[in-house]
Design a protein around this motif. Sequence first.
Motif, short mmCIF file in Angstrom:
data_model
loop_
_atom_site.label_atom_id
_atom_site.label_comp_id
_atom_site.label_asym_id
_atom_site.label_seq_id
_atom_site.Cartn_x
_atom_site.Cartn_y
_atom_site.Cartn_z
N GLN A 2 0.82 -1.20 0.00
CA GLN A 2 0.00 0.00 0.00
C GLN A 2 0.86 1.27 0.00
OE1 GLN A 2 -2.25 0.57 3.59
NE2 GLN A 2 -3.88 1.58 2.47
N MET A 3 1.99 1.23 0.70
CA MET A 3 2.81 2.42 0.86
C MET A 3 3.76 2.64 -0.32
SD MET A 3 1.90 3.82 3.64
CE MET A 3 2.91 4.71 4.79
N PHE A 4 3.91 1.62 -1.18
CA PHE A 4 4.93 1.70 -2.23
C PHE A 4 4.71 2.90 -3.16
CE2 PHE A 4 6.54 0.58 -6.48
CZ PHE A 4 7.88 0.46 -6.17
N LEU A 5 3.52 2.99 -3.74
CA LEU A 5 3.26 4.08 -4.69
C LEU A 5 3.34 5.46 -4.05
CD1 LEU A 5 0.47 2.72 -7.06
CD2 LEU A 5 2.90 2.94 -7.51
N PRO A 6 2.68 5.66 -2.91
CA PRO A 6 2.80 7.00 -2.29
C PRO A 6 4.24 7.38 -1.99
CG PRO A 6 1.27 5.61 -1.03
CD PRO A 6 1.73 4.81 -2.20
N ALA A 7 5.02 6.43 -1.46
CA ALA A 7 6.40 6.76 -1.12
C ALA A 7 7.20 7.06 -2.38
CB ALA A 7 7.04 5.61 -0.33
N LEU A 8 6.93 6.30 -3.44
CA LEU A 8 7.64 6.53 -4.70
C LEU A 8 7.33 7.93 -5.25
CD1 LEU A 8 9.53 4.96 -6.60
CD2 LEU A 8 7.53 4.40 -7.98
N GLY A 31 -5.43 8.54 0.53
CA GLY A 31 -6.30 8.28 1.68
C GLY A 31 -5.59 7.67 2.87
N LEU A 32 -4.34 8.06 3.09
CA LEU A 32 -3.60 7.56 4.25
C LEU A 32 -3.85 8.49 5.43
CD1 LEU A 32 -0.20 6.90 2.46
CD2 LEU A 32 -1.93 5.20 3.02
N PRO A 33 -4.36 7.99 6.54
CA PRO A 33 -4.71 8.88 7.67
C PRO A 33 -3.50 9.30 8.48
CG PRO A 33 -5.31 6.62 8.18
CD PRO A 33 -4.70 6.60 6.81
N GLY A 34 -2.54 9.99 7.85
CA GLY A 34 -1.36 10.47 8.55
C GLY A 34 -1.56 11.88 9.09
N VAL A 35 -0.47 12.49 9.55
CA VAL A 35 -0.56 13.83 10.15
C VAL A 35 -1.02 14.86 9.12
CG1 VAL A 35 0.69 15.60 11.42
CG2 VAL A 35 1.28 13.21 11.75
N GLY A 36 -0.52 14.73 7.90
CA GLY A 36 -0.88 15.68 6.85
C GLY A 36 -2.36 15.60 6.50
N TRP A 37 -2.86 14.40 6.46
CA TRP A 37 -4.27 14.17 6.17
C TRP A 37 -5.13 14.82 7.26
CZ3 TRP A 37 -8.33 11.50 8.52
CH2 TRP A 37 -9.42 11.21 7.68
#
Lengths: 316, 298
Positions: free
Chosen positions: A182-188, A264-270
């Motif tokens: 799941q994290m691969f594309l966002p991190a890339l 749609g990752l519920p991190g701090v920025g979101w």
Amino acid sequence: MTKYILRRIFLLIPTLIGMSLLIFMMVRLLPGDIVDALVGLDPTITPQAKAELRHSFGLDDPIPVQYVRWVVEIFQGNLGQSFRTRQAITSTLVQALPITLELAFLAMIFSVIVAIPLGVLSALRRNSQIDFWARVSGMLGLAFPNFWLATMFLLITSLVFHWVPPVIWISPRVDLFGNLQQMFLPALALSVQLMAVEMRMTRASVLEILRQDYIRTARAKGLQEMDVLFRHALKNAFIPVITVIGIQLGGLMGGSVIIEQIFGLPGVGWFLLQGIYNRDYPVVQVTALFLATVFILMNLIVDLTYAYLDPRIHYA
Amino acid sequence: MSESHLSVPDTLGDFTIREQPSLWRRLSILPRQQPIGTFGAVIILIVILVALFAPVIAPYEPTSQASKRLLDPSAIHLIGTDELGRDVFSRIIYGSRISLYVGLIAVSLALLLGVTTGVLAGYIGGSFDNIVMRAVDIMFAFPGLVLAIVIAGMLGPSITNAMIAIGIIYAPTFARVSRGSVLAVMGEPYIEAARLIGGRDMHIIFRHVFPNVLAPLIVLTSLNMSTAILTEAALSFLGLGTQPPDPSWGTMLSSGRKFMEIAPWMAIFPGLAIVIAVLGFNFLGDGLRDVLDPRLKE
């Protein structure tokens, strides 16, 4: 070294005070009444009810009092509660932080894996085909907006591989493989800009170092080219690269806001964006301060690494 | 930059005073020395021409419905139509106006705020300098885009507020660079000479100090134009900048994302437009830096 570290940590205090003041004032001085925005145009709300609401949020106190209370509560570990959901911000942030950190960390890893070998190769084979294409992609990498790249990645995976990343966040503790998938594309997407900057810096730095006298000495005493490179050149060439990584961390924090939103990752920025869309002031001020603090702490770590690697820097 | 007040002899002992080539002279040798910088200038010129002649180039109105919704690219609609049946090509053409406009106003605001504080801090010095530069340090401690998102979001989403936000976050860079350049020239004998013959502060700043700050500022302006365009696109993408129906590349990309699988062109082409404009200013900035200010070279 210990003295240097302590002094650097001590210097953080005025910066943090200044930052918290800046954010606090920014949120207060802006137009519109928080309570009006909150209750909307509901005619059934009496002015008295509004005043009570304002009192319950502590908004009827003088601004300096509000600021001091805010800071004191932060030190007590209470980051306040959301105006909208009434949830404690602390618990939400504790859940959100690992996501943002993982995203930033993965992006950093990706960028280093690609950029540093490419930068070194580009410098060693100066004016070759590889060098030319590396420099062109470095220029392009700086110009591509990460949100566009993210969209393109999603487009490609869905059209070609008929695959889209899951919408609900998977914790690495539950399913590590699923999480990484799941994290691969966002991190890339987040790493491309960083990659370009690191590549350019590595190339410039290696070229600079290879011109130095001690490299000529190393070659003259008959060392293999590989030994010259790995034992003498690269160690010094990486010092400015590390500095640049530190400067770019801010971009990573800003970029994660957009990337988290897209995937749609519920991190701090979101969480920050939710606060902004809802005009949820406590959420905005705490998350903004939080992202800025993470940024300066990461920078501190980079500076200390730098001091450790470069013996010319005096710790006094 | 010859000093008109004092007649300076051409030689002082063994030293020969050579006049530096003028700014225009240095700019005129650009194409031969800096093919990339010139290429950037050409790209920007094209983008500016597209923005100026948008009504002539664009086949349709940017905000009116031209055809059916989500049509494929064809001879009639070069890049198809969007979810409201508007011609995507025409919207991208008109979008150049918004990007350039926001970039120009935001960077001018940053220049005005940054250079004023930077030059004054460097010139006045002392505790004023100290206070201003600490404030600048604090601004630097913020991740730029986060600050822009907070300012634009709290002021309320609009194109004007996006410009204000971008202007504020870039001001500290200008302040730092102009202060540094001012400090570098303050110790020069010609500043002292200008003081000695009774020059007023304002006169000295504008006539003697400011010209020396100009070269790094031109470079920085060009590079910041590219990041300002990116930031505007990012803010608009998040719904915090240009508002519909105005055709900002960022807004178009954001609405295109929803129809990505049936109409990918809606998302692909606004992004390419951003890339072209940003590349132009980056190329130009890099080229200018090599010519005008070799010291800034990384």
